[in-house]
Write an enzyme that holds these catalytic residues in place. Structure first.
Site, mmCIF file in Angstrom:
data_model
loop_
_atom_site.group_PDB
_atom_site.id
_atom_site.type_symbol
_atom_site.label_atom_id
_atom_site.label_comp_id
_atom_site.label_asym_id
_atom_site.label_seq_id
_atom_site.Cartn_x
_atom_site.Cartn_y
_atom_site.Cartn_z
ATOM 1 N N ASP A 22 -68.818 1.440 -25.231
ATOM 2 C CA ASP A 22 -70.180 1.767 -24.790
ATOM 3 C C ASP A 22 -70.234 3.101 -24.047
ATOM 4 O OD1 ASP A 22 -72.868 1.388 -24.414
ATOM 5 O OD2 ASP A 22 -72.644 0.007 -22.739
ATOM 6 N N ARG A 26 -74.941 8.228 -23.511
ATOM 7 C CA ARG A 26 -75.021 8.862 -22.192
ATOM 8 C C ARG A 26 -74.056 10.038 -22.074
ATOM 9 N NH1 ARG A 26 -74.287 3.467 -19.282
ATOM 10 N NH2 ARG A 26 -74.013 2.858 -21.450
ATOM 11 N N HIS A 39 -71.427 9.748 -30.664
ATOM 12 C CA HIS A 39 -70.743 8.807 -31.564
ATOM 13 C C HIS A 39 -69.520 9.454 -32.211
ATOM 14 C CE1 HIS A 39 -73.723 5.908 -30.774
ATOM 15 N NE2 HIS A 39 -74.704 6.492 -31.458
ATOM 16 N N SER A 67 -73.541 -3.774 -33.534
ATOM 17 C CA SER A 67 -73.987 -5.151 -33.302
ATOM 18 C C SER A 67 -75.168 -5.505 -34.203
ATOM 19 C CB SER A 67 -74.389 -5.332 -31.837
ATOM 20 O OG SER A 67 -75.650 -4.735 -31.615
ATOM 21 N N GLU A 69 -77.862 -6.253 -33.200
ATOM 22 C CA GLU A 69 -79.056 -5.691 -32.550
ATOM 23 C C GLU A 69 -79.164 -4.174 -32.758
ATOM 24 O OE1 GLU A 69 -76.948 -7.895 -30.773
ATOM 25 O OE2 GLU A 69 -78.334 -9.502 -31.360
ATOM 26 N N ASN A 70 -78.061 -3.536 -33.149
ATOM 27 C CA ASN A 70 -78.063 -2.068 -33.255
ATOM 28 C C ASN A 70 -78.959 -1.534 -34.377
ATOM 29 O OD1 ASN A 70 -74.605 -1.658 -32.160
ATOM 30 N ND2 ASN A 70 -76.473 -1.468 -30.981
ATOM 31 N N TRP A 71 -79.413 -2.403 -35.293
ATOM 32 C CA TRP A 71 -80.334 -1.955 -36.354
ATOM 33 C C TRP A 71 -81.651 -1.474 -35.788
ATOM 34 C CZ3 TRP A 71 -77.859 -1.381 -40.754
ATOM 35 C CH2 TRP A 71 -76.810 -2.251 -41.081
ATOM 36 N N ARG A 185 -64.931 -3.290 -20.811
ATOM 37 C CA ARG A 185 -66.228 -2.653 -21.051
ATOM 38 C C ARG A 185 -66.373 -1.431 -20.154
ATOM 39 N NH1 ARG A 185 -72.153 -4.872 -22.505
ATOM 40 N NH2 ARG A 185 -72.910 -2.817 -23.064
HETATM 41 C C1 FPP Z 1 -72.380 2.291 -27.883
HETATM 42 O O1 FPP Z 1 -72.790 3.460 -27.201
HETATM 43 C C2 FPP Z 1 -71.804 2.639 -29.138
HETATM 44 C C3 FPP Z 1 -72.233 2.212 -30.363
HETATM 45 C C4 FPP Z 1 -73.357 1.301 -30.567
HETATM 46 C C5 FPP Z 1 -71.565 2.666 -31.571
HETATM 47 C C6 FPP Z 1 -70.081 2.646 -31.497
HETATM 48 C C7 FPP Z 1 -69.590 3.451 -32.582
HETATM 49 C C8 FPP Z 1 -68.553 4.273 -32.499
HETATM 50 C C9 FPP Z 1 -67.677 4.437 -31.302
HETATM 51 C C10 FPP Z 1 -68.278 5.042 -33.718
HETATM 52 C C11 FPP Z 1 -66.949 4.760 -34.304
HETATM 53 C C12 FPP Z 1 -66.723 3.453 -34.840
HETATM 54 C C13 FPP Z 1 -65.899 3.228 -35.884
HETATM 55 C C14 FPP Z 1 -65.386 1.861 -36.108
HETATM 56 C C15 FPP Z 1 -65.452 4.277 -36.801
HETATM 57 P P1 FPP Z 1 -74.330 3.708 -26.975
HETATM 58 O O2 FPP Z 1 -74.834 4.510 -28.100
HETATM 59 O O3 FPP Z 1 -75.002 2.384 -26.769
HETATM 60 O O4 FPP Z 1 -74.300 4.536 -25.671
HETATM 61 P P2 FPP Z 1 -75.401 4.531 -24.522
HETATM 62 O O5 FPP Z 1 -75.447 3.138 -23.976
HETATM 63 O O6 FPP Z 1 -74.857 5.517 -23.543
HETATM 64 O O7 FPP Z 1 -76.692 4.977 -25.150
#
Ligand code: FPP
Length: 237
Positions: A22, A26, A39, A67, A69-71, A185
């Site tokens: 996570d 940010r 990413h 996840s 929910e990520n959609w 986490r």
């Molecule tokens: C959470 O950070 C991250 C994700 C939902 C995507 C995770 C994906 C990767 C690390 C890409 C690589 C994965 C593979 C398996 C190749 P966030 O976007 O929720 O961050 P935030 O909470 O700061 O907005």
């Protein structure tokens, strides 16, 4: 590389570490970069940490990549994460060279055909690897996984009175794997977000403010050293 030395008590390494990757968004925002840059950086961290876990002799690592929910994220961001995944899978040869056994958990049936093929190839390519088991949770949700397991059990026509905790465990995506001992986490959030909710019943947790793209092998060492000081009692004394 990390500070964790081979001579340190390897007998107390957690068998299975699960990580919620996570903080990519940010991390990018802090640098006035688009979320996609976060990413991309998170993907590099993922590769480095998986390689390092394998190097120190971890048996299982499970990462939360996407996840159920990520959609809800903007389409462009979803496409970006799927493209990062495609790039990673096209390098499937790397898992083989590094002796990492890769497996996907989650409902992958809804993903694009080419991704499903790449996943099948990556799993096949590495099926005989004897190093770390690397599980990538994709379109994964803990509740969704339990619903999926219950449907499977019902369809098998089993006698309801014979259902045990083991029956449930054996019908989850993680069947045949030990439960995670340790869940990490980063990014300053203190929640499980529907991750491995059945399997983590007795897990230890490690939280930190580090954003995932900044997470280095030395942080994994710190987390493991912390874990090694804990006294797991599983409800006993
Ligand atoms: C959470 O950070 C991250 C994700 C939902 C995507 C995770 C994906 C990767 C690390 C890409 C690589 C994965 C593979 C398996 C190749 P966030 O976007 O929720 O961050 P935030 O909470 O700061 O907005």
């Amino acid at each position: 590389m990390g500070i964790f030395k081979k001579e340190k008590s390897f007998d107390k390494l957690p068998t299975h570490i699960a990580i919620i990757m996570d903080g990519n968004g940010r991390w990018a925002k802090k640098r006035s970069l688009p979320r996609t840059a976060g990413h991309a950086a998170g993907s590099k961290t993922f590769k480095d940490i998986a390689r390092y876990g394998n190097k120190i002799g971890l048996k299982y690592m499970t990462v939360y990549a996407f996840s159920t929910e990520n959609w809800k994220r903007p389409q462009e961001e979803v496409n970006n994460i799927m493209n990062i995944l495609r790039d990673y899978l096209r390098d499937a040869k790397n898992f083989k060279d590094e002796n990492i056994k890769v497996k996907f958990i989650g409902d992958i049936s809804v993903l694009d055909e080419d991704i499903k093929e790449l996943i099948a190839d990556a799993e096949k390519e590495s099926e005989n690897a004897t190093g770390m088991h690397l599980n990538i949770a994709l379109n994964y949700g803990g509740r969704d996984e339990i619903v999926h397991a219950v449907k499977k059990i019902m369809k098998s026509g089993v006698d309801p009175d014979s259902i045990t905790e083991q029956t449930i465990s054996e019908n989850l995506y993680t069947a045949e794997m030990p439960d995670p001992d340790f869940i990490i986490r980063p990014s300053g959030e203190y929640r499980l977000s529907n991750y491995l909710i059945w399997q983590s019943a007795y897990a230890e947790y490690w939280f930190s403010d580090i954003l995932w793209p900044d997470f280095k092998p030395k942080h994994l060492d710190m987390a493991i050293e912390d874990y090694q000081k804990r006294n797991r009692r599983y409800g006993g004394v």
